[in-house]
Design an enzyme around this catalytic site. Structure first.
Site, short mmCIF file in Angstrom:
data_model
loop_
_atom_site.label_atom_id
_atom_site.label_comp_id
_atom_site.label_asym_id
_atom_site.label_seq_id
_atom_site.Cartn_x
_atom_site.Cartn_y
_atom_site.Cartn_z
N ARG A 211 -2.92 10.63 1.79
CA ARG A 211 -3.74 11.38 2.74
C ARG A 211 -4.51 12.47 2.03
O ARG A 211 -3.93 13.23 1.27
CB ARG A 211 -2.84 12.08 3.77
CG ARG A 211 -2.28 11.16 4.79
CD ARG A 211 -1.65 11.98 5.91
NE ARG A 211 -0.77 11.09 6.64
CZ ARG A 211 0.40 11.44 7.13
NH1 ARG A 211 0.82 12.68 6.98
NH2 ARG A 211 1.12 10.58 7.78
N GLU B 77 23.23 10.57 0.22
CA GLU B 77 23.09 9.12 0.45
C GLU B 77 23.05 8.38 -0.87
O GLU B 77 22.13 8.59 -1.67
CB GLU B 77 21.77 8.89 1.20
CG GLU B 77 21.92 8.05 2.42
CD GLU B 77 20.65 8.03 3.26
OE1 GLU B 77 19.75 7.25 2.93
OE2 GLU B 77 20.57 8.78 4.25
N ARG C 40 0.87 -1.18 0.00
CA ARG C 40 0.00 0.00 0.00
C ARG C 40 0.90 1.23 0.00
O ARG C 40 2.06 1.15 0.38
CB ARG C 40 -0.93 0.00 1.22
CG ARG C 40 -0.22 -0.05 2.53
CD ARG C 40 -1.15 -0.23 3.71
NE ARG C 40 -0.41 -0.10 4.96
CZ ARG C 40 -0.12 1.05 5.54
NH1 ARG C 40 -0.52 2.19 4.99
NH2 ARG C 40 0.56 1.11 6.66
N ARG D 38 18.92 10.99 -1.44
CA ARG D 38 18.48 12.13 -0.64
C ARG D 38 19.65 12.90 -0.06
O ARG D 38 20.77 12.39 -0.01
CB ARG D 38 17.53 11.68 0.47
CG ARG D 38 18.09 10.64 1.42
CD ARG D 38 17.02 10.18 2.39
NE ARG D 38 17.56 9.28 3.40
CZ ARG D 38 16.89 8.88 4.46
NH1 ARG D 38 15.67 9.30 4.67
NH2 ARG D 38 17.43 8.06 5.35
N ARG E 152 21.26 -4.56 1.18
CA ARG E 152 21.54 -3.33 0.45
C ARG E 152 22.42 -2.49 1.38
O ARG E 152 22.28 -2.54 2.61
CB ARG E 152 20.25 -2.57 0.13
CG ARG E 152 19.41 -3.21 -0.93
CD ARG E 152 20.04 -3.20 -2.31
NE ARG E 152 20.07 -1.86 -2.89
CZ ARG E 152 20.85 -1.51 -3.90
NH1 ARG E 152 21.70 -2.37 -4.42
NH2 ARG E 152 20.80 -0.28 -4.40
N TYR F 166 14.36 -6.00 9.03
CA TYR F 166 14.43 -4.55 8.98
C TYR F 166 13.67 -4.00 10.18
O TYR F 166 12.45 -3.99 10.21
CB TYR F 166 13.85 -3.98 7.68
CG TYR F 166 13.95 -2.47 7.68
CD1 TYR F 166 15.19 -1.87 7.53
CD2 TYR F 166 12.85 -1.68 7.94
CE1 TYR F 166 15.33 -0.49 7.60
CE2 TYR F 166 12.98 -0.30 8.01
CZ TYR F 166 14.21 0.29 7.84
OH TYR F 166 14.35 1.64 7.93
N ASP G 217 12.84 -0.88 12.90
CA ASP G 217 12.95 0.52 13.32
C ASP G 217 13.52 0.53 14.73
O ASP G 217 13.51 -0.50 15.42
CB ASP G 217 11.57 1.19 13.31
CG ASP G 217 11.13 1.57 11.90
OD1 ASP G 217 12.01 1.87 11.07
OD2 ASP G 217 9.90 1.56 11.63
#
Length: 365
Positions: free
Chosen positions: A175, A299, A171, A279, A248, A347, A349
């Site tokens: 917003r 980056e 998804r 970025r 990666r 992965y 957070d």
């Protein structure tokens, strides 16, 4: 035995685990092969600015217990992640919201924006998305995909969007309000004074050694404690016997500039394919800095190779099958606890790593 635990890796998992076990009266030694503590959340002081040495780290969570936990060590500021996307010099707000739709199509109401997206989705004729490109277009239409997703994603993964599986973007957050806050989480911020303050508080009073390669003196460190907590690469621990897991990686190019404000935002994404970096981070904006100079970081994503830092596990079918074999070996080991992003090939957070370490520590006597 000199210690109850030797903890390999001074990142968030190792630091939280060590802190929790020390509270229980256990003696811990934390070692790390880098020349500093903190793992990837380590910040370097440049011109009085906390530079996120291994990429931007923005703390966000919905878990009040975790938020209260980190705030018990260091106060967090009110930083809100609101990245800007630069596509061929045009600027767009992220995540996709009413500001973005106005910038793209000059639409002003949610109804107009929904109609525009719907029209493009229908025009694509994609019924069963076969790859990432088709999946994205079937969710948000062609304009958003081509300007804000395609180039960035292909750079990030080093593969064409048509070669990437559709499930990578199940998804896309869309917003229909004028809200540039990237995360939906209730709590968000950066430690005042940088992440080193958090790590130093976690490891206060605990013996640490940096610049130590565990594998070079494995027998020695194994013999020092009843148990070892390993937070490095699980395939390396087992000597790559089932092959190497893929990651990666990223190259960071830091630059100090003689200007107080380079881009006016902490994070600006470059979404066109022709620009090789994904970025530019301007670190002072994480802490609302007023210094005379600024530090920016470009980056560059790349394939992981021996000697570079492994950042993102490639959780595709092939790698997941290899990891499961290593996980079985890990489960058979009574002496070693495996935890963290590299040891669990996940992965994570930051709040998830902390939760994982707290859960693991709570199982120990």
């Amino acid at each position: 035995m000199k210690y109850d635990y030797v903890i390999v890796g001074a990142g968030l998992f190792g630091a939280v685990f060590a802190h929790e076990m020390s509270k229980k009266g256990k003696k811990c030694l934390v070692i790390d092969k880098r020349d500093h503590l903190g793992g990837n959340v380590y910040c370097e002081d440049v011109e009085g600015i906390n530079v996120h040495k291994y990429g931007a780290h923005i703390f966000h969570t919905n878990d009040k217990k975790i938020w209260d936990y980190v705030n018990s060590f260091v106060e967090f500021n009110r930083y809100t992640n609101s990245p800007i996307a630069n596509y061929k010099g045009e600027l767009y707000n992220l995540p996709f919201n009413m500001n973005t739709f106005y910038q793209l199509w000059k639409v002003k109401t949610p109804e107009e924006a929904k109609a525009k997206i719907q029209e493009q989705v229908e025009a694509s004729g994609i019924k069963k998305p076969q790859n990432l490109e088709e999946q994205a277009i079937s969710l948000v239409g062609k304009d958003i995909y081509e300007k804000l997703i395609k180039g960035y994603t292909e750079k990030q993964w080093g593969r064409k969007a048509t070669e990437l599986p559709a499930f990578i973007i199940k998804r896309l957050p869309v917003r229909f309000t004028y809200d540039n806050n990237y995360f939906n989480d209730k709590y968000q911020g950066i430690p005042i004074g940088g992440y080193n303050k958090l790590v130093e508080a976690l490891l206060k009073g605990i013996e640490t050694k940096v610049g130590v390669d565990y594998f070079e003196e494995k027998e020695k460190y194994d013999s020092l404690a009843d148990r070892v907590v390993f937070t490095g690469k699980i395939d390396e621990y087992f000597n790559y016997q089932y092959g190497k897991l893929e990651y990666r990686s990223l190259d960071f190019q830091h630059e100090t500039l003689d200007t107080p404000n380079y881009q006016g935002n902490a994070v600006v994404n470059y979404t066109e394919a022709d620009i090789p970096f994904t970025r530019i981070i301007e670190h002072k904006h994480f802490e609302f800095g007023k210094q005379d100079k600024t530090v920016i970081t470009r980056e560059y994503p790349k394939e992981w190779e021996e000697g570079s830092e492994p950042y993102y596990p490639v959780n595709d079918k092939k790698n997941s099958e290899v990891y499961q074999k290593y996980k079985k070996l890990a489960e058979q080991s009574d002496k070693v606890i495996f935890g963290g992003r590299l040891a669990e090939y996940k992965y994570y957070d930051m709040h998830q790593v902390i939760a994982s370490a707290l859960a693991r520590a709570s199982k120990e006597e």
